[in-house]
Design an enzyme around this catalytic site. Structure first.
Site, PDB file in Angstrom:
ATOM      1  N   ASN A   1      23.076  43.461   2.560  1.00 35.90           N
ATOM      2  CA  ASN A   1      23.644  42.184   3.018  1.00 35.90           C
ATOM      3  C   ASN A   1      22.898  41.642   4.235  1.00 35.90           C
ATOM      4  OD1 ASN A   1      24.538  43.733   5.130  1.00 35.90           O
ATOM      5  ND2 ASN A   1      26.723  43.412   4.766  1.00 35.90           N
ATOM      6  N   LEU A   2      21.854  42.346   4.652  1.00 30.25           N
ATOM      7  CA  LEU A   2      20.969  41.925   5.754  1.00 30.25           C
ATOM      8  C   LEU A   2      21.731  41.769   7.076  1.00 30.25           C
ATOM      9  CD1 LEU A   2      18.628  39.335   3.945  1.00 30.25           C
ATOM     10  CD2 LEU A   2      18.265  41.777   4.281  1.00 30.25           C
TER      11      LEU A   2
ATOM     12  N   LYS B   1      31.086  59.247   8.677  1.00 28.18           N
ATOM     13  CA  LYS B   1      30.103  60.003   7.879  1.00 28.18           C
ATOM     14  C   LYS B   1      30.751  61.257   7.295  1.00 28.18           C
ATOM     15  CE  LYS B   1      26.575  57.448   7.942  1.00 28.18           C
ATOM     16  NZ  LYS B   1      25.983  56.919   6.714  1.00 28.18           N
TER      17      LYS B   1
ATOM     18  N   ASP C   1      27.736  62.694  24.291  1.00 24.23           N
ATOM     19  CA  ASP C   1      26.441  63.345  24.032  1.00 24.23           C
ATOM     20  C   ASP C   1      26.583  64.862  24.067  1.00 24.23           C
ATOM     21  OD1 ASP C   1      24.817  61.239  23.572  1.00 24.23           O
ATOM     22  OD2 ASP C   1      23.714  61.340  25.471  1.00 24.23           O
TER      23      ASP C   1
ATOM     24  N   SER D   1      19.216  43.755   9.226  1.00 26.16           N
ATOM     25  CA  SER D   1      17.839  43.898   8.749  1.00 26.16           C
ATOM     26  C   SER D   1      17.295  42.546   8.321  1.00 26.16           C
ATOM     27  CB  SER D   1      17.789  44.874   7.573  1.00 26.16           C
ATOM     28  OG  SER D   1      18.714  44.481   6.578  1.00 26.16           O
TER      29      SER D   1
ATOM     30  N   SER E   1      24.551  62.654   8.458  1.00 24.93           N
ATOM     31  CA  SER E   1      23.986  62.793   9.803  1.00 24.93           C
ATOM     32  C   SER E   1      24.351  64.150  10.379  1.00 24.93           C
ATOM     33  CB  SER E   1      24.576  61.684  10.675  1.00 24.93           C
ATOM     34  OG  SER E   1      24.308  61.941  12.031  1.00 24.93           O
TER      35      SER E   1
ATOM     36  N   LEU F   1      26.887  51.099   8.724  1.00 25.27           N
ATOM     37  CA  LEU F   1      26.761  50.702  10.131  1.00 25.27           C
ATOM     38  C   LEU F   1      26.559  51.970  10.936  1.00 25.27           C
ATOM     39  CD1 LEU F   1      29.731  48.160  10.199  1.00 25.27           C
ATOM     40  CD2 LEU F   1      27.283  47.672   9.883  1.00 25.27           C
TER      41      LEU F   1
ATOM     42  N   TYR G   1      31.994  56.387  14.166  1.00 26.77           N
ATOM     43  CA  TYR G   1      30.792  56.441  13.315  1.00 26.77           C
ATOM     44  C   TYR G   1      30.650  57.835  12.708  1.00 26.77           C
ATOM     45  CZ  TYR G   1      25.986  57.255  11.967  1.00 26.77           C
ATOM     46  OH  TYR G   1      24.876  57.657  11.259  1.00 26.77           O
TER      47      TYR G   1
HETATM   48  P1  NAD Z   1      19.802  50.254   9.372  1.00 27.96           P
HETATM   49  O1  NAD Z   1      20.896  49.532  10.056  1.00 27.96           O
HETATM   50  O2  NAD Z   1      18.413  49.886   9.711  1.00 27.96           O
HETATM   51  O3  NAD Z   1      19.986  50.164   7.793  1.00 27.96           O
HETATM   52  C1  NAD Z   1      21.247  50.014   7.176  1.00 27.96           C
HETATM   53  C2  NAD Z   1      21.122  48.870   6.194  1.00 27.96           C
HETATM   54  O4  NAD Z   1      22.368  48.705   5.532  1.00 27.96           O
HETATM   55  C3  NAD Z   1      20.779  47.541   6.866  1.00 27.96           C
HETATM   56  O5  NAD Z   1      19.705  46.934   6.191  1.00 27.96           O
HETATM   57  C4  NAD Z   1      22.055  46.737   6.745  1.00 27.96           C
HETATM   58  O6  NAD Z   1      21.788  45.346   6.646  1.00 27.96           O
HETATM   59  C5  NAD Z   1      22.652  47.311   5.472  1.00 27.96           C
HETATM   60  N1  NAD Z   1      24.113  47.190   5.377  1.00 27.96           N
HETATM   61  C6  NAD Z   1      25.035  47.451   6.335  1.00 27.96           C
HETATM   62  N2  NAD Z   1      26.273  47.193   5.864  1.00 27.96           N
HETATM   63  C7  NAD Z   1      26.128  46.774   4.584  1.00 27.96           C
HETATM   64  C8  NAD Z   1      27.035  46.375   3.580  1.00 27.96           C
HETATM   65  N3  NAD Z   1      28.362  46.362   3.796  1.00 27.96           N
HETATM   66  N4  NAD Z   1      26.534  46.008   2.382  1.00 27.96           N
HETATM   67  C9  NAD Z   1      25.204  46.021   2.152  1.00 27.96           C
HETATM   68  N5  NAD Z   1      24.307  46.375   3.059  1.00 27.96           N
HETATM   69  C10 NAD Z   1      24.756  46.767   4.269  1.00 27.96           C
HETATM   70  O7  NAD Z   1      20.050  51.820   9.630  1.00 27.96           O
HETATM   71  P2  NAD Z   1      19.131  53.055   9.266  1.00 27.96           P
HETATM   72  O8  NAD Z   1      18.718  53.704  10.526  1.00 27.96           O
HETATM   73  O9  NAD Z   1      18.107  52.673   8.270  1.00 27.96           O
HETATM   74  O10 NAD Z   1      20.219  54.011   8.608  1.00 27.96           O
HETATM   75  C11 NAD Z   1      20.392  54.109   7.216  1.00 27.96           C
HETATM   76  C12 NAD Z   1      21.525  55.083   6.922  1.00 27.96           C
HETATM   77  O11 NAD Z   1      21.226  56.351   7.505  1.00 27.96           O
HETATM   78  C13 NAD Z   1      22.868  54.655   7.516  1.00 27.96           C
HETATM   79  O12 NAD Z   1      23.880  54.999   6.604  1.00 27.96           O
HETATM   80  C14 NAD Z   1      22.973  55.493   8.770  1.00 27.96           C
HETATM   81  O13 NAD Z   1      24.299  55.726   9.148  1.00 27.96           O
HETATM   82  C15 NAD Z   1      22.291  56.782   8.329  1.00 27.96           C
HETATM   83  N6  NAD Z   1      21.751  57.555   9.450  1.00 27.96           N
HETATM   84  C16 NAD Z   1      20.862  56.985  10.293  1.00 27.96           C
HETATM   85  C17 NAD Z   1      20.372  57.706  11.371  1.00 27.96           C
HETATM   86  C18 NAD Z   1      19.374  57.118  12.330  1.00 27.96           C
HETATM   87  O14 NAD Z   1      19.117  57.721  13.380  1.00 27.96           O
HETATM   88  N7  NAD Z   1      18.774  55.973  12.058  1.00 27.96           N
HETATM   89  C19 NAD Z   1      20.798  59.027  11.570  1.00 27.96           C
HETATM   90  C20 NAD Z   1      21.702  59.585  10.678  1.00 27.96           C
HETATM   91  C21 NAD Z   1      22.187  58.832   9.604  1.00 27.96           C
HETATM   92  C1  UD1 Z   2      22.840  59.160  18.360  1.00 22.24           C
HETATM   93  C2  UD1 Z   2      24.288  59.239  17.983  1.00 22.24           C
HETATM   94  C3  UD1 Z   2      24.414  59.871  16.604  1.00 22.24           C
HETATM   95  C4  UD1 Z   2      23.622  59.067  15.589  1.00 22.24           C
HETATM   96  C5  UD1 Z   2      22.172  58.951  16.076  1.00 22.24           C
HETATM   97  C6  UD1 Z   2      21.385  58.042  15.193  1.00 22.24           C
HETATM   98  C7  UD1 Z   2      25.543  59.379  20.086  1.00 22.24           C
HETATM   99  C8  UD1 Z   2      26.408  60.246  20.933  1.00 22.24           C
HETATM  100  N1  UD1 Z   2      25.031  59.985  18.982  1.00 22.24           N
HETATM  101  O1  UD1 Z   2      22.316  60.467  18.388  1.00 22.24           O
HETATM  102  O2  UD1 Z   2      25.768  59.909  16.213  1.00 22.24           O
HETATM  103  O3  UD1 Z   2      23.642  59.708  14.325  1.00 22.24           O
HETATM  104  O4  UD1 Z   2      22.151  58.406  17.408  1.00 22.24           O
HETATM  105  O5  UD1 Z   2      21.808  56.724  15.274  1.00 22.24           O
HETATM  106  O6  UD1 Z   2      25.332  58.217  20.360  1.00 22.24           O
HETATM  107  N2  UD1 Z   2      18.948  59.058  25.758  1.00 22.24           N
HETATM  108  C9  UD1 Z   2      18.630  58.663  27.037  1.00 22.24           C
HETATM  109  N3  UD1 Z   2      18.512  57.330  27.303  1.00 22.24           N
HETATM  110  C10 UD1 Z   2      18.687  56.362  26.340  1.00 22.24           C
HETATM  111  C11 UD1 Z   2      19.017  56.777  25.041  1.00 22.24           C
HETATM  112  C12 UD1 Z   2      19.144  58.128  24.782  1.00 22.24           C
HETATM  113  O7  UD1 Z   2      18.460  59.497  27.932  1.00 22.24           O
HETATM  114  O8  UD1 Z   2      18.582  55.171  26.664  1.00 22.24           O
HETATM  115  C13 UD1 Z   2      19.036  60.502  25.452  1.00 22.24           C
HETATM  116  C14 UD1 Z   2      20.383  60.955  24.921  1.00 22.24           C
HETATM  117  O9  UD1 Z   2      21.224  61.325  25.976  1.00 22.24           O
HETATM  118  C15 UD1 Z   2      19.965  62.125  24.021  1.00 22.24           C
HETATM  119  C16 UD1 Z   2      18.584  61.726  23.498  1.00 22.24           C
HETATM  120  O10 UD1 Z   2      18.100  60.742  24.424  1.00 22.24           O
HETATM  121  O11 UD1 Z   2      19.821  63.295  24.786  1.00 22.24           O
HETATM  122  C17 UD1 Z   2      18.616  61.110  22.103  1.00 22.24           C
HETATM  123  O12 UD1 Z   2      19.567  60.036  22.078  1.00 22.24           O
HETATM  124  P1  UD1 Z   2      19.714  59.066  20.806  1.00 22.24           P
HETATM  125  O13 UD1 Z   2      18.376  58.578  20.402  1.00 22.24           O
HETATM  126  O14 UD1 Z   2      20.736  58.039  21.148  1.00 22.24           O
HETATM  127  O15 UD1 Z   2      20.228  60.011  19.650  1.00 22.24           O
HETATM  128  P2  UD1 Z   2      21.496  60.998  19.597  1.00 22.24           P
HETATM  129  O16 UD1 Z   2      22.324  60.904  20.805  1.00 22.24           O
HETATM  130  O17 UD1 Z   2      20.996  62.338  19.227  1.00 22.24           O
END
Ligand code: NAD
Ligand code: UD1
Length: 347
Positions: free
Chosen positions: A31-32, A152, A294, A35, A123, A82, A148
């Site tokens: 749904n962008l 998951k 954290d 993105s 995650s 999200l 969040y």
């Molecule tokens: P992202 O936000 O870049 O991608 C998610 C996509 O889903 C986006 O393009 C958004 O527009 C779309 N979206 C959101 N709600 C929607 C809906 N209701 N219908 C259709 N599309 C929808 O995030 P990402 O980092 O690419 O993450 C992808 C997946 O991985 C997510 O489920 C996220 O929770 C999971 N994940 C991400 C991380 C991370 O660190 N990036 C870590 C663990 C898990």
């Molecule tokens: C976070 C989320 C986690 C999610 C993941 C990916 C929290 C508590 N956890 O993980 O649920 O799956 O992102 O979206 O938010 N840090 C700084 N300064 C910053 C940002 C981060 O010092 O501005 C530190 C944090 O304290 C941590 C490390 O960098 O020690 C990584 O942080 P981050 O990239 O946000 O990832 P997570 O906390 O591991």
């Protein structure tokens, strides 16, 4: 054909590219909301092949039914969701609705269409606050501290219950550690909205001069230098793991959990120094109080994915940062509205 929900997002767009390069046809539903359509155009350019793209919501059952009826979908990679932790605390219902109800709607439509192979983006946050490192899949799930993380874990439980109820399901729960980096072309990468929550996007914006300094959340953790330690994994390695999981699920049923990480932890200060080296820029920082929720440290035991999928992460930290930095330099404002097509694409 593979349906990729959330395929325009950070991880989804890299997955779509990898699927196309592996010869799959792909249908993206996104749904962008977080993105840009540009990500898909760039993926098409890199792959030299078109992507079927539908702008729509994963909670929209009639739309899902129509897609399953119109396209020969054999399996689904479900990224749509999200992911901003702070926002999830402020708007929990939106998170549960998208991440849990969205997954339920998708599974209902899949079952109705007779499609039972699903790769789900989970995650490491589902492990909660565990002190035993590295974290293997045997580690019990914990109590995520925010909606969040809860969403998951709830979605994982929904998928488990579903697979228990019907042996036709074949589901991979992929627990990501900390995905960073970008495709080596610098054409696709992470494009956060507003002020980044996560470390890497924030550091990159400091390195490029968009933000003054990095706030380091705590230097009094029980870690070697006092700052938080995480298992950062290159997004391309991560999506390659998805392709292996998709293949593996073809000849098995039930629910399978795989950690996707490198097995190596790096501290915030290590990350700062490594990015300084790669970028040649100074990254100013100041130490701030710990961020609520954290954990001190978190890294994976990735051996199950290696033994069952034949997959392991191959790109080292330097490559992750060099690729992220290239993306940042080539797209200082991400996929901005002006969205000039880079020269490489225009030719
Ligand atoms: P992202 O936000 O870049 O991608 C998610 C996509 O889903 C986006 O393009 C958004 O527009 C779309 N979206 C959101 N709600 C929607 C809906 N209701 N219908 C259709 N599309 C929808 O995030 P990402 O980092 O690419 O993450 C992808 C997946 O991985 C997510 O489920 C996220 O929770 C999971 N994940 C991400 C991380 C991370 O660190 N990036 C870590 C663990 C898990
Ligand atoms: C976070 C989320 C986690 C999610 C993941 C990916 C929290 C508590 N956890 O993980 O649920 O799956 O992102 O979206 O938010 N840090 C700084 N300064 C910053 C940002 C981060 O010092 O501005 C530190 C944090 O304290 C941590 C490390 O960098 O020690 C990584 O942080 P981050 O990239 O946000 O990832 P997570 O906390 O591991």
């Amino acid at each position: 054909m593979i349906l990729v929900t959330g395929g325009a997002g950070y991880i989804g767009s890299h997955a779509v590219l990898e699927l196309l390069l592996a010869g799959h046809d792909v249908l993206v539903l996104d749904n962008l909301c977080n993105s840009s359509r540009q990500a898909i155009e760039r993926v098409e350019y890199l792959a030299g092949r078109p992507v079927n793209f539908v702008k729509g919501d994963v909670r929209n059952r009639p739309l899902l039914n129509a897609l399953f009826a119109a396209y020969p979908i054999g399996a689904v990679m479900h990224f749509a969701g999200l992911k901003a932790v702070g926002e999830s605390v402020r708007e929990p219902l939106r998170y549960y609705e998208t991440n849990v109800s969205g997954s339920i709607a998708l599974c209902q439509a899949m079952a109705e269409a007779g499609v039972f192979r699903l790769v789900f983006s989970s995650s490491a946050t589902v492990y909660g606050e565990t002190s035993v490192m590295p974290i293997s899949e045997q580690c019990p799930t914990g109590v995520p501290t925010n909606p969040y993380g809860q969403s998951k874990l709830m979605a994982e439980n929904v998928l488990r219950g579903l697979a228990n109820s019907d042996p036709r399901w074949s589901i991979g729960l992929l627990r990501y550690f900390n995905p960073i980096g970008a495709h080596e072309s610098g054409l696709i990468g992470e494009d956060p909205n507003g002020i980044p929550n996560n470390l890497l996007p924030y550091m990159l914006q400091v390195a490029i001069g968009r933000r003054k300094e990095l706030n380091i959340f705590g230097n009094d953790y029980a870690t070697p230098d006092g700052t938080g330690v995480r298992d950062y994994i290159h997004v391309v390695d991560l999506v390659k793991g998805h392709l292996r999981a998709l293949e593996r699920l073809e000849d098995t049923t039930g629910v399978h959990v795989w950690n996707l990480g490198t097995g190596q932890g790096h501290s915030v200060l290590e990350m700062v120094r490594a990015l300084e080296e790669v970028s040649g820029r100074t990254i100013r920082y100041s130490i701030k109080p710990r961020r609520p929720g954290d954990i001190a440290q978190c890294w994976s035991d990735p051996r199950k994915a290696w033994s069952e999928l034949g997959w392991r992460a191959e790109r080292d930290l330097r490559t992750m940062l060099a690729d992220a930095w290239r993306w940042q330099l080539q797209n200082p404002r991400g996929y901005t509205v002006e969205k000039k097509v880079p020269a490489a694409l225009a030719s």
